[in-house]
Motif scaffolding. Structure first.
Motif, PDB file in Angstrom:
ATOM      1  N   TYR A 201       0.834  -1.207   0.000  1.00  0.00           N
ATOM      2  CA  TYR A 201       0.000   0.000   0.000  1.00  0.00           C
ATOM      3  C   TYR A 201       0.867   1.255   0.000  1.00  0.00           C
ATOM      4  O   TYR A 201       0.596   2.205  -0.739  1.00  0.00           O
ATOM      5  CB  TYR A 201      -0.909  -0.022   1.225  1.00  0.00           C
ATOM      6  N   ALA A 202       1.919   1.257   0.819  1.00  0.00           N
ATOM      7  CA  ALA A 202       2.771   2.442   0.952  1.00  0.00           C
ATOM      8  C   ALA A 202       3.436   2.820  -0.367  1.00  0.00           C
ATOM      9  O   ALA A 202       3.729   3.996  -0.605  1.00  0.00           O
ATOM     10  CB  ALA A 202       3.829   2.206   2.024  1.00  0.00           C
ATOM     11  N   ARG A 203       3.670   1.840  -1.253  1.00  0.00           N
ATOM     12  CA  ARG A 203       4.347   2.104  -2.522  1.00  0.00           C
ATOM     13  C   ARG A 203       3.400   2.579  -3.615  1.00  0.00           C
ATOM     14  O   ARG A 203       3.850   2.987  -4.687  1.00  0.00           O
ATOM     15  CB  ARG A 203       5.074   0.845  -3.007  1.00  0.00           C
ATOM     16  N   LEU A 204       2.110   2.541  -3.362  1.00  0.00           N
ATOM     17  CA  LEU A 204       1.137   2.925  -4.389  1.00  0.00           C
ATOM     18  C   LEU A 204       1.086   4.439  -4.592  1.00  0.00           C
ATOM     19  O   LEU A 204       1.380   5.213  -3.684  1.00  0.00           O
ATOM     20  CB  LEU A 204      -0.261   2.435  -3.992  1.00  0.00           C
TER      21      LEU A 204
ATOM     22  N   ASP B 275      -3.801   7.939  -5.983  1.00  0.00           N
ATOM     23  CA  ASP B 275      -5.088   7.475  -6.494  1.00  0.00           C
ATOM     24  C   ASP B 275      -5.278   5.986  -6.224  1.00  0.00           C
ATOM     25  O   ASP B 275      -6.386   5.543  -5.875  1.00  0.00           O
ATOM     26  CB  ASP B 275      -5.201   7.744  -7.995  1.00  0.00           C
ATOM     27  N   ASP B 276      -4.208   5.218  -6.389  1.00  0.00           N
ATOM     28  CA  ASP B 276      -4.293   3.780  -6.134  1.00  0.00           C
ATOM     29  C   ASP B 276      -4.455   3.490  -4.644  1.00  0.00           C
ATOM     30  O   ASP B 276      -5.111   2.521  -4.256  1.00  0.00           O
ATOM     31  CB  ASP B 276      -3.056   3.064  -6.682  1.00  0.00           C
TER      32      ASP B 276
ATOM     33  N   THR C  78       4.709   2.316 -10.312  1.00  0.00           N
ATOM     34  CA  THR C  78       3.361   1.862 -10.013  1.00  0.00           C
ATOM     35  C   THR C  78       3.319   0.351  -9.990  1.00  0.00           C
ATOM     36  O   THR C  78       4.106  -0.307 -10.659  1.00  0.00           O
ATOM     37  CB  THR C  78       2.340   2.377 -11.049  1.00  0.00           C
ATOM     38  N   LEU C  79       2.396  -0.189  -9.201  1.00  0.00           N
ATOM     39  CA  LEU C  79       2.241  -1.630  -9.136  1.00  0.00           C
ATOM     40  C   LEU C  79       1.284  -2.142 -10.195  1.00  0.00           C
ATOM     41  O   LEU C  79       1.147  -3.326 -10.394  1.00  0.00           O
ATOM     42  CB  LEU C  79       1.738  -2.043  -7.752  1.00  0.00           C
ATOM     43  N   ILE C  80       0.585  -1.240 -10.860  1.00  0.00           N
ATOM     44  CA  ILE C  80      -0.379  -1.635 -11.870  1.00  0.00           C
ATOM     45  C   ILE C  80       0.193  -1.336 -13.238  1.00  0.00           C
ATOM     46  O   ILE C  80       0.617  -0.228 -13.526  1.00  0.00           O
ATOM     47  CB  ILE C  80      -1.715  -0.873 -11.701  1.00  0.00           C
ATOM     48  N   ASN C  81       0.181  -2.338 -14.097  1.00  0.00           N
ATOM     49  CA  ASN C  81       0.808  -2.151 -15.390  1.00  0.00           C
ATOM     50  C   ASN C  81      -0.090  -2.601 -16.530  1.00  0.00           C
ATOM     51  O   ASN C  81      -0.257  -1.912 -17.513  1.00  0.00           O
ATOM     52  CB  ASN C  81       2.141  -2.924 -15.438  1.00  0.00           C
TER      53      ASN C  81
END
Length: 264
Positions: free
Chosen positions: A46-49, A52-53, A260-263
């Motif tokens: 969570y901390a790396r998001l 918005d994420d 971002t963790l979402i790609n």
């Protein structure tokens, strides 16, 4: 006289309704603040998001906690427990849109390991997490000790709670077999199974850094590899690039990226 009685009853009814509404109004701000603080302190994912994420992650955590009952056996459940359990559920599905665990109603939290009879005292306690089946279907059992270790500052490649939620994802197509058909396009099924069997062979020969428990069967391989994927993504990508790519396709995430963790 009758008018006075009606008036008194009306006042009493209004007071009762007001009191009832006041008592059932949840302390939303307080709870939300506690959850957010626990996420920031304990959940590195969570901390790396991006901001918005983070907001979307918080919404998914709250939605999970609204849908699923968490109860303790031999221990009281804290808000930190709730946040860690919910985060374990959300991390694997964060790239999957509005996915919900339709095959889960309850999470039962034990203070430590338990045995096959669900007892948490005695000398044969070696289970730290389990997805229920049969009369326990729809329930998950977790050890708090394992839950906390998975979110500690040095969890290694292990996260028991994520492991169990990946089993639930795998099970969502009707079979816990290491092939999450709801998440993996049909044309990738055979290559995925071939990769699993090749890596299990390497594990059995002592030539892989993946936990030996992954060699138990295809379902355990998926769950153990997923722990590695979310806990040590850079290391997995470096040592097992093909496996990393396959898990990225399954979870629709690229956790090794710094921005971002979402790609996908």
């Amino acid at each position: 006289m009758y008018l006075l009685i009606i008036l008194i009853l009306g006042v009493f009814l209004a007071w009762f309704i007001f009191r009832k509404k006041r008592n059932i109004t949840p302390a939303i701000d307080k709870t939300a603040g506690e959850y957010q603080a626990a996420l920031t302190t304990h959940v590195d994912y969570y901390a790396r998001l991006k901001q918005d994420d983070k907001l979307r992650f918080e919404r998914l955590v709250n939605a999970f906690l609204s849908d699923v009952t968490i109860e303790g056996v031999g221990t009281a459940v804290t808000n930190v427990d709730r946040v860690l359990i919910a985060s374990s559920a959300i991390i694997p599905i964060f790239g999957l849109g509005d996915w919900k665990y339709k095959n889960l109603t309850n999470v039962i939290l034990y203070p430590d390991t338990f045995d096959q009879e669900f007892q948490f005292e005695g000398g044969n306690r070696n289970i730290s997490g389990m997805v229920g089946s049969g009369y326990m279907n729809g329930q998950m059992l977790l050890s708090r000790a394992a839950l906390e270790k998975g979110f500690s500052k040095s969890p290694g490649k292990e996260n028991t709670a994520i492991h169990e939620f990946v089993h639930l994802l795998d099970k969502s197509d009707g079979a816990t077999d290491g092939v999450p058909e709801n998440l993996l396009a049909h044309q990738y099924t055979i290559p995925w199974l071939k990769m699993i069997h090749q890596e299990i062979h390497r594990i059995e020969q002592g030539k892989s850094d993946i936990n030996v428990y992954a060699a138990t069967n295809e379902a355990e391989f998926l769950a153990v590899a997923s722990e590695y994927f979310f806990e040590k993504p850079d290391q997995l990508k470096h040592k097992h690039p093909e496996l990393y790519q396959s898990l990225s396709q399954i979870f629709q995430q690229d956790p090794a990226k710094s921005d971002t963790l979402i790609n996908l």
